[in-house]
Motif scaffolding. Structure first.
Motif, PDB file in Angstrom:
ATOM      1  N   TYR A 118      30.243  21.869  12.626  1.00 54.42           N
ATOM      2  CA  TYR A 118      31.569  21.464  12.182  1.00 54.42           C
ATOM      3  C   TYR A 118      31.445  20.110  11.485  1.00 54.42           C
ATOM      4  N   GLU A 119      31.756  20.101  10.190  1.00 51.15           N
ATOM      5  CA  GLU A 119      31.622  18.892   9.387  1.00 51.15           C
ATOM      6  C   GLU A 119      32.858  18.713   8.519  1.00 51.15           C
ATOM      7  N   SER A 120      33.039  17.502   8.005  1.00 51.99           N
ATOM      8  CA  SER A 120      34.214  17.203   7.196  1.00 51.99           C
ATOM      9  C   SER A 120      33.853  16.188   6.128  1.00 51.99           C
ATOM     10  N   GLU A 121      34.128  16.541   4.876  1.00 53.92           N
ATOM     11  CA  GLU A 121      33.879  15.589   3.795  1.00 53.92           C
ATOM     12  C   GLU A 121      34.779  14.362   3.934  1.00 53.92           C
ATOM     13  N   GLU A 122      35.975  14.557   4.464  1.00 51.52           N
ATOM     14  CA  GLU A 122      36.860  13.415   4.679  1.00 51.52           C
ATOM     15  C   GLU A 122      36.251  12.433   5.676  1.00 51.52           C
ATOM     16  N   VAL A 123      35.635  12.967   6.717  1.00 52.78           N
ATOM     17  CA  VAL A 123      34.985  12.104   7.706  1.00 52.78           C
ATOM     18  C   VAL A 123      33.788  11.396   7.088  1.00 52.78           C
ATOM     19  N   TYR A 124      32.953  12.140   6.372  1.00 51.03           N
ATOM     20  CA  TYR A 124      31.794  11.512   5.748  1.00 51.03           C
ATOM     21  C   TYR A 124      32.224  10.420   4.766  1.00 51.03           C
ATOM     22  N   ALA A 125      33.278  10.681   4.001  1.00 54.84           N
ATOM     23  CA  ALA A 125      33.764   9.680   3.051  1.00 54.84           C
ATOM     24  C   ALA A 125      34.237   8.432   3.789  1.00 54.84           C
ATOM     25  N   GLY A 126      34.911   8.623   4.934  1.00 58.37           N
ATOM     26  CA  GLY A 126      35.380   7.482   5.706  1.00 58.37           C
ATOM     27  C   GLY A 126      34.246   6.662   6.287  1.00 58.37           C
ATOM     28  N   VAL A 127      33.201   7.332   6.745  1.00 57.49           N
ATOM     29  CA  VAL A 127      32.037   6.615   7.289  1.00 57.49           C
ATOM     30  C   VAL A 127      31.342   5.832   6.181  1.00 57.49           C
ATOM     31  N   GLU A 128      31.111   6.478   5.044  1.00 55.78           N
ATOM     32  CA  GLU A 128      30.489   5.784   3.912  1.00 55.78           C
ATOM     33  C   GLU A 128      31.325   4.589   3.479  1.00 55.78           C
ATOM     34  N   GLY A 129      32.624   4.803   3.397  1.00 55.33           N
ATOM     35  CA  GLY A 129      33.504   3.725   2.963  1.00 55.33           C
ATOM     36  C   GLY A 129      33.470   2.536   3.896  1.00 55.33           C
ATOM     37  N   THR A 130      33.380   2.790   5.177  1.00 55.76           N
ATOM     38  CA  THR A 130      33.318   1.690   6.142  1.00 55.76           C
ATOM     39  C   THR A 130      31.994   0.943   6.032  1.00 55.76           C
ATOM     40  N   LEU A 131      30.897   1.673   5.852  1.00 57.29           N
ATOM     41  CA  LEU A 131      29.603   1.015   5.663  1.00 57.29           C
ATOM     42  C   LEU A 131      29.615   0.164   4.393  1.00 57.29           C
ATOM     43  N   GLU A 132      30.185   0.699   3.318  1.00 63.10           N
ATOM     44  CA  GLU A 132      30.269  -0.050   2.068  1.00 63.10           C
ATOM     45  C   GLU A 132      31.129  -1.298   2.259  1.00 63.10           C
ATOM     46  N   PHE A 133      32.214  -1.172   2.998  1.00 64.85           N
ATOM     47  CA  PHE A 133      33.090  -2.301   3.319  1.00 64.85           C
ATOM     48  C   PHE A 133      32.310  -3.379   4.069  1.00 64.85           C
ATOM     49  N   LEU A 134      31.559  -2.990   5.089  1.00 64.86           N
ATOM     50  CA  LEU A 134      30.784  -3.957   5.871  1.00 64.86           C
ATOM     51  C   LEU A 134      29.670  -4.575   5.054  1.00 64.86           C
ATOM     52  N   ALA A 135      29.101  -3.813   4.114  1.00 68.43           N
ATOM     53  CA  ALA A 135      28.013  -4.333   3.279  1.00 68.43           C
ATOM     54  C   ALA A 135      28.486  -5.487   2.405  1.00 68.43           C
ATOM     55  N   ARG A 136      29.790  -5.565   2.161  1.00 68.32           N
ATOM     56  CA  ARG A 136      30.333  -6.658   1.349  1.00 68.32           C
ATOM     57  C   ARG A 136      30.585  -7.912   2.174  1.00 68.32           C
ATOM     58  N   ASN A 137      30.241  -7.884   3.454  1.00 69.85           N
ATOM     59  CA  ASN A 137      30.446  -9.034   4.336  1.00 69.85           C
ATOM     60  C   ASN A 137      31.874  -9.572   4.231  1.00 69.85           C
TER      61      ASN A 137
END
Length: 555
Positions: A177-196
């Motif tokens: 069971y997978e979700s592109e919406e979930v994957y997008a949210g995880v990626e987005g949060t990592l990208e957010f944190l990468a910007r410090n």
């Protein structure tokens, strides 16, 4: 090392945090630093993952690796430094593959893409000492002197919430069971944190967005568990052993348990659950196996005693492993994200050596008298008798509902939850989830007109069921969840609990009592915001808190 992601955090120094050669969880400094470096590397994958997704071709294998990688860094999951060194190499290869795909897609469309910096440009050093030197610059306190402890603490809240989201999403993913919406949210949060990020309001907003994402993840995992194993039903579970060869399964992963039940079918080996695996007995497809014999032992922090006494091998499927004692080190196995140096790890559901160990070990010599506890009160089971519950409330037979759940642990102060549950009046209903239930689940609560006073909803991720139940009751009474005669008394321990807390806050649920201590990464200023906006409060004295919860509300 420096770590303060869980409730075990060392609070004996001026600044809370485990900063010695070994954390209170047993994690050594090398492993802790490699975990920090892996999180840094995963941020880099997230940066390029978000970019390739924007170009219309998300990389699902990279997303799966992110979930697994983040899961391994949760408290009491993986203590094997060698595994982290290998994952760091794999992280760089994965990131480079996603970056190359970004460049290929952009070139095909006559576009140019930004050359990303920070984690996206990181390259693993060639030796362990060099890797540790790299880790020294990317820990959770990176930039503390420049941005201050409030920002660092809120970044930690976002990161730790993300770790919990990733763990739940991984549990769903291994059940297909997978979700592109979930994957997008995880990626987005990592990208957010990468910007410090440094803006407090932006960090709080991201934390609440993670809470909303976690609700979707818990819904996905609920669909995965029920889709594969059926809808949980109230089920008595034996908590005393039967004679015969035996295997003990701990952790959370129902897919691993199912695979083991299939592998041991017809062998004469009995399978027992431990800790957070207890709710597995409520799922019809799992309970249908005759050799799923019962539950053995208590919550995760009791495992050294439980595992020492258990007369067979043990399989750890997820968090919460603690350092195996010599008495059982040679008969404990790990699988999935779990790891401990020197402990045998089983991949791809190959349980051959585990089964061989069960046959070689004595098992239980005698069958003990039957004792049971009842599990399986998921949202379908409870809402199936919602009319009886509503009638009992309207008739004054049920005065109040308490959700007393979350993680258990060894820290002083957790007897509060035992006292609170057992002192709850006879006209109240106690719902519970997570391994905190072991504090009181053998107490005789009785029933109210046939409605059990203790409703075991399931694992910590089954907070989704509790939310559905509360929402349905609010709808039936024409009020908001905060207007219900419902009090949430939560014990937290690690990052899954952080994700669930963010979900409750994102839903606007107020006046949660949280304990036994408040997270060390929340500064007084950050905590003040949560108190002001959501009414979060620490637990106090059980009798006093109970009286406050039951006091008539002002009109």
């Amino acid at each position: 090392m420096f770590c303060y992601q869980c409730e075990q955090t060392d609070r004996t120094n001026g600044q809370p945090g485990c900063a010695s050669a070994k954390g209170n969880c047993g994690k050594d400094a090398t492993t802790a630093d490699l975990q920090d470096l892996l999180v840094h590397a995963l941020r880099g994958i997230g940066q390029y993952g978000a970019l390739v997704r924007a170009l219309g071709e998300p990389d699902r294998e990279a997303d799966r690796f992110i979930l697994f990688g983040l899961f391994t860094t949760l408290t009491n999951v993986n203590f094997n430094a060698g595994r982290f060194t290998a994952m760091l190499r794999e992280a760089a290869i994965t990131r480079d593959r996603v970056r190359a795909r970004c460049e290929e897609l952009a070139q095909a469309r006559g576009m140019s893409i930004e050359q990303l910096s920070g984690p996206a440009a990181w390259q693993p050093a060639g030796s362990l000492p060099e890797l540790l030197a790299q880790a020294s610059t990317v820990g959770i306190q990176e930039g503390l002197e420049q941005v201050g402890e409030d920002v660092i603490g809120l970044r930690a809240l976002v990161l730790y919430g993300l770790k919990g989201v990733a763990a739940y999403a991984h549990h769903a993913r291994v059940l297909d069971y997978e979700s592109e919406e979930v994957y997008a949210g995880v990626e987005g949060t990592l990208e957010f944190l990468a910007r410090n990020p440094t803006d407090v309001n932006a960090l709080l907003a991201q934390a609440l967005e993670l809470g909303r994402l976690n609700l979707k993840v818990m819904e996905l995992l609920d669909a995965a568990n029920t889709g594969r194993f059926g809808t949980p039903q109230p089920t008595p579970v034996r908590v005393t052993p039967v004679a015969g060869k035996a295997i003990l399964v701990s952790g959370h992963d129902l897919g691993d348990l199912h695979a083991l039940l299939e592998a041991t079918k017809g062998t004469g080996i009995q399978v027992y659950t431990h800790g957070e695996m207890l709710p597995a007995h409520g799922y019809p497809m799992l309970n249908a196996y005759d050799h799923l014999a019962g539950n053995y032992g208590g919550a995760w922090q009791d495992q050294q005693s439980d595992f020492t006494k258990f007369p067979g091998p043990i399989l750890m499927t997820s968090n919460c492993i603690v350092e195996p004692l010599p008495m059982y080190r040679q008969r404990i196995f790990t699988t999935g994200p779990v790891g401990w140096s020197g402990v045998r790890h089983l991949a791809d559901h190959d349980f051959t050596t585990l089964i061989q160990a069960a046959r070689a070990l004595p098992g239980f010599r005698e069958t003990a008298p039957v004792e049971t506890i009842t599990v399986g009160f998921g949202h379908d089971a409870v809402l199936g008798v919602a009319d009886k519950v509503i009638d009992a409330v309207k008739a004054g037979k049920i005065q109040h509902f308490f959700l007393i759940g979350g993680c258990d642990g060894a820290a002083p102060g957790r007897n509060y939850y035992t006292e609170f549950a057992q002192q709850a009046p006879d006209n109240t209903v106690v719902m519970t989830l997570g391994c905190n239930k072991y504090r009181f689940n053998r107490h005789a609560f009785g029933d109210i007109d046939g409605i059990p006073r203790l409703l075991d909803i399931g694992q910590c991720n089954d907070s989704y069921s509790a939310i559905k139940i509360a929402t349905a009751l609010a709808g039936a009474f024409g009020c908001g969840v905060n207007d219900l005669p419902l009090s949430l008394v939560i014990s937290w321990f690690e990052q899954k609990a952080a994700a669930v807390l963010l979900t409750l806050l994102a839903l606007g649920i107020r006046n949660i009592r949280l304990g036994p201590t408040l997270p060390a990464f929340l500064t007084p200023n950050a905590l003040g915001i949560l108190v002001q906006q959501f009414g979060i409060q620490p637990i106090g004295d059980a009798r006093t808190d109970l009286a406050v919860a039951l006091a008539p509300r002002a009109a």
